[in-house]
Scaffold this motif. Structure first.
Motif, PDB file in Angstrom:
ATOM      1  N   GLN A 109       1.038  10.832 -26.940  1.00 29.50           N
ATOM      2  CA  GLN A 109       0.609   9.710 -27.775  1.00 29.50           C
ATOM      3  C   GLN A 109       1.503   9.529 -28.996  1.00 29.50           C
ATOM      4  OE1 GLN A 109      -3.841  10.205 -28.279  1.00 29.50           O
ATOM      5  NE2 GLN A 109      -3.678   7.990 -28.218  1.00 29.50           N
ATOM      6  N   PHE A 110       1.922  10.642 -29.588  1.00 26.82           N
ATOM      7  CA  PHE A 110       2.819  10.556 -30.747  1.00 26.82           C
ATOM      8  C   PHE A 110       4.138   9.899 -30.335  1.00 26.82           C
ATOM      9  CE2 PHE A 110       6.304  12.295 -33.265  1.00 26.82           C
ATOM     10  CZ  PHE A 110       5.898  11.980 -34.554  1.00 26.82           C
ATOM     11  N   LEU A 111       4.702  10.338 -29.207  1.00 24.78           N
ATOM     12  CA  LEU A 111       5.945   9.743 -28.713  1.00 24.78           C
ATOM     13  C   LEU A 111       5.759   8.264 -28.410  1.00 24.78           C
ATOM     14  CD1 LEU A 111       7.156  12.569 -26.287  1.00 24.78           C
ATOM     15  CD2 LEU A 111       8.154  11.973 -28.503  1.00 24.78           C
ATOM     16  N   ASP A 112       4.606   7.929 -27.806  1.00 29.20           N
ATOM     17  CA  ASP A 112       4.324   6.550 -27.422  1.00 29.20           C
ATOM     18  C   ASP A 112       4.190   5.652 -28.651  1.00 29.20           C
ATOM     19  OD1 ASP A 112       3.352   4.336 -25.711  1.00 29.20           O
ATOM     20  OD2 ASP A 112       1.433   4.762 -26.672  1.00 29.20           O
ATOM     21  N   ASN A 113       3.405   6.100 -29.641  1.00 27.82           N
ATOM     22  CA  ASN A 113       3.106   5.262 -30.807  1.00 27.82           C
ATOM     23  C   ASN A 113       4.289   5.118 -31.760  1.00 27.82           C
ATOM     24  OD1 ASN A 113       0.483   4.903 -29.900  1.00 27.82           O
ATOM     25  ND2 ASN A 113      -0.301   6.656 -31.034  1.00 27.82           N
ATOM     26  N   ASN A 114       5.099   6.166 -31.895  1.00 22.92           N
ATOM     27  CA  ASN A 114       6.126   6.169 -32.935  1.00 22.92           C
ATOM     28  C   ASN A 114       7.549   5.946 -32.440  1.00 22.92           C
ATOM     29  OD1 ASN A 114       4.517   7.093 -35.460  1.00 22.92           O
ATOM     30  ND2 ASN A 114       3.884   8.525 -33.869  1.00 22.92           N
ATOM     31  N   ILE A 115       7.799   6.183 -31.150  1.00 23.64           N
ATOM     32  CA  ILE A 115       9.177   6.084 -30.654  1.00 23.64           C
ATOM     33  C   ILE A 115       9.304   5.072 -29.510  1.00 23.64           C
ATOM     34  CG2 ILE A 115      11.082   7.356 -29.594  1.00 23.64           C
ATOM     35  CD1 ILE A 115      10.031   9.874 -31.006  1.00 23.64           C
ATOM     36  N   SER A 141       8.155  -5.617 -32.910  1.00 23.53           N
ATOM     37  CA  SER A 141       7.160  -5.943 -33.933  1.00 23.53           C
ATOM     38  C   SER A 141       6.676  -7.380 -33.809  1.00 23.53           C
ATOM     39  CB  SER A 141       7.761  -5.720 -35.326  1.00 23.53           C
ATOM     40  OG  SER A 141       8.927  -6.513 -35.476  1.00 23.53           O
ATOM     41  N   GLN A 144       4.523   0.742 -20.366  1.00 22.81           N
ATOM     42  CA  GLN A 144       3.793   1.831 -21.019  1.00 22.81           C
ATOM     43  C   GLN A 144       2.937   2.605 -20.018  1.00 22.81           C
ATOM     44  OE1 GLN A 144       0.561   0.782 -23.639  1.00 22.81           O
ATOM     45  NE2 GLN A 144       1.067   2.417 -25.077  1.00 22.81           N
ATOM     46  N   PRO A 155       7.143   1.064 -29.923  1.00 22.99           N
ATOM     47  CA  PRO A 155       7.769   0.134 -30.878  1.00 22.99           C
ATOM     48  C   PRO A 155       9.111  -0.412 -30.399  1.00 22.99           C
ATOM     49  CG  PRO A 155       6.903   2.052 -32.034  1.00 22.99           C
ATOM     50  CD  PRO A 155       6.792   2.344 -30.571  1.00 22.99           C
ATOM     51  N   ARG A 156       9.870   0.393 -29.650  1.00 20.22           N
ATOM     52  CA  ARG A 156      11.167  -0.065 -29.145  1.00 20.22           C
ATOM     53  C   ARG A 156      11.003  -1.029 -27.966  1.00 20.22           C
ATOM     54  NH1 ARG A 156      15.409   3.022 -31.123  1.00 20.22           N
ATOM     55  NH2 ARG A 156      14.767   4.887 -32.260  1.00 20.22           N
TER      56      ARG A 156
END
Length: 372
Positions: free
Chosen positions: A277-283, A291, A207, A286-287
């Motif tokens: 941040q949106f790309l990091d948190n949602n795409i 989880s 990350q 998570p990959r």
């Protein structure tokens, strides 16, 4: 302990929790390097096992991963120092830009209030003196802080080496705490703990890399000064759950304000940070992490705050992996299973107030969208 009254059990649990926190507060300078070394040793364990399979001597198989880690940290420190050096060389321009921003702010205050420029200058002077006084006090303790940092960093390689060298003794010590019929559960918990720590910390390393490249690269392409420095600072601070991103945004805005007299670079920085941040948190994240660290947001935030109050930045950074390890342990013990439920994000499908089945320790049906 199974024959004890329920109230006595709960009292012992709470007293144990208070004692644990007290030990962490009093001995955080000793305990935090050990915890950090434990997590890092889990991360380098696959490299160690690979080298052992290649018939390398055990000492060399331990030292090589530690050397790679030291080189990686050294490169990061060098890169950060180089960027700070560029920032320091621009100090005269930064000072001029700050004066322009202060003048614009003064004019705006004059237009919306009756506070004169003289009163504003007096207020700024007083607050500047207070700030310098605080800076002086901070500088007086800098030597102590720097010494503790060097001790922390210096002890880490030693602890990592010894933990890998004596890992079989540590594992035997853990197994000897439990009855033989419980050993399969203990073994399962150890493997899952290793997988969670490895996944989480390796994910954070990845990350930091892509956040620095994405954020720094985009800001550099659109012409923002100190783009790489903003990228690396935000990427590192983003390792601290929830709080770090907010601090990173503030530092990014301040660095942009000091390097420009216009407002469009600040808006650009905020937009780019929000998109990344949106790309990091949602795409992306998570990959990468998956989880496996299932901690609900309430106790994640509480963990960060408590970790920070106990051990500063290192406590904030280590809070989530520590809570995740505790959850793995709690989920596999009958006595502490309720604590695992409290830390997790598995929400029951219906209210335990109305349905008695959701008050028990056995697995329950979860709400839609919640993974088991």
């Amino acid at each position: 302990m199974t024959d004890m009254p329920l109230t006595v059990k709960r009292s012992i649990e709470l007293l144990g929790l208070v004692l644990l926190v007290a030990i962490l507060v009093v001995g955080n300078n000793i305990i935090m390097p050990v915890i950090m070394a434990f997590f890092i040793s889990i991360v380098v364990l696959p490299v160690y096992r690979f080298l052992i399979r290649k018939k390398l001597p055990e000492a060399i198989a331990i030292i090589l991963p530690i050397l790679l880690l030291v080189i990686l940290i050294g490169l990061l420190v060098w890169f950060f120092s180089a960027q700070v050096g560029i920032l320091v060389s621009d100090f005269p321009q930064i000072k001029n830009n700050v004066n322009i921003h202060l003048k614009a702010l003064s004019n705006w205050v004059n237009s919306v209030s009756h506070i004169s420029t003289t009163e504003q200058l007096k207020f700024i002077t007083e607050k500047s003196d207070d700030l310098l006084g605080m800076a002086g006090k901070a500088a007086s303790g800098a030597a102590v802080t720097l010494t503790s940092v060097f001790v922390f960093v210096g002890l880490l390689p030693i602890y990592i080496y010894l933990m890998l060298f004596y890992k079989d003794i540590l594992l035997r010590f853990i197994f000897m705490w439990f009855k033989p019929e419980h050993h399969p559960k203990v073994k399962e918990a150890i493997y899952e703990t290793e997988a969670i720590i490895k996944s989480y910390l390796v994910g954070l390393l990845i990350q930091v890399s892509y956040m620095t490249i994405l954020l720094g690269g985009i800001l550099f392409l659109v012409g923002i000064k100190h783009a790489l420095l903003i990228g690396v600072i935000f990427a590192i601070l983003n390792l601290i759950p929830y709080v770090g991103a907010l601090i990173g945004n503030i530092i990014g805005v301040l660095l942009t304000l000091t390097s420009s007299t216009e407002l469009w670079p600040v808006i650009t920085v905020l937009i780019v940070i929000a998109v990344v941040q949106f790309l990091d948190n949602n795409i992306l994240m998570p990959r990468i992490v998956g989880s496996k660290v299932k901690i609900n947001a309430l106790f994640a935030i509480l963990g960060v705050i408590i970790g920070g109050s106990i051990a500063g930045v290192s406590g904030m950074f280590l809070s989530l992996p520590v809570i995740a390890v505790l959850k793995v342990i709690f989920d596999r013990t009958v006595m502490f299973k309720q604590w695992g439920v409290l830390l997790g994000d598995e929400r029951p499908a219906k209210s335990p107030m109305s349905f008695a089945t959701f008050r028990k320790k056995k697995p329950v049906t979860l709400k839609a969208g919640t993974e088991k």
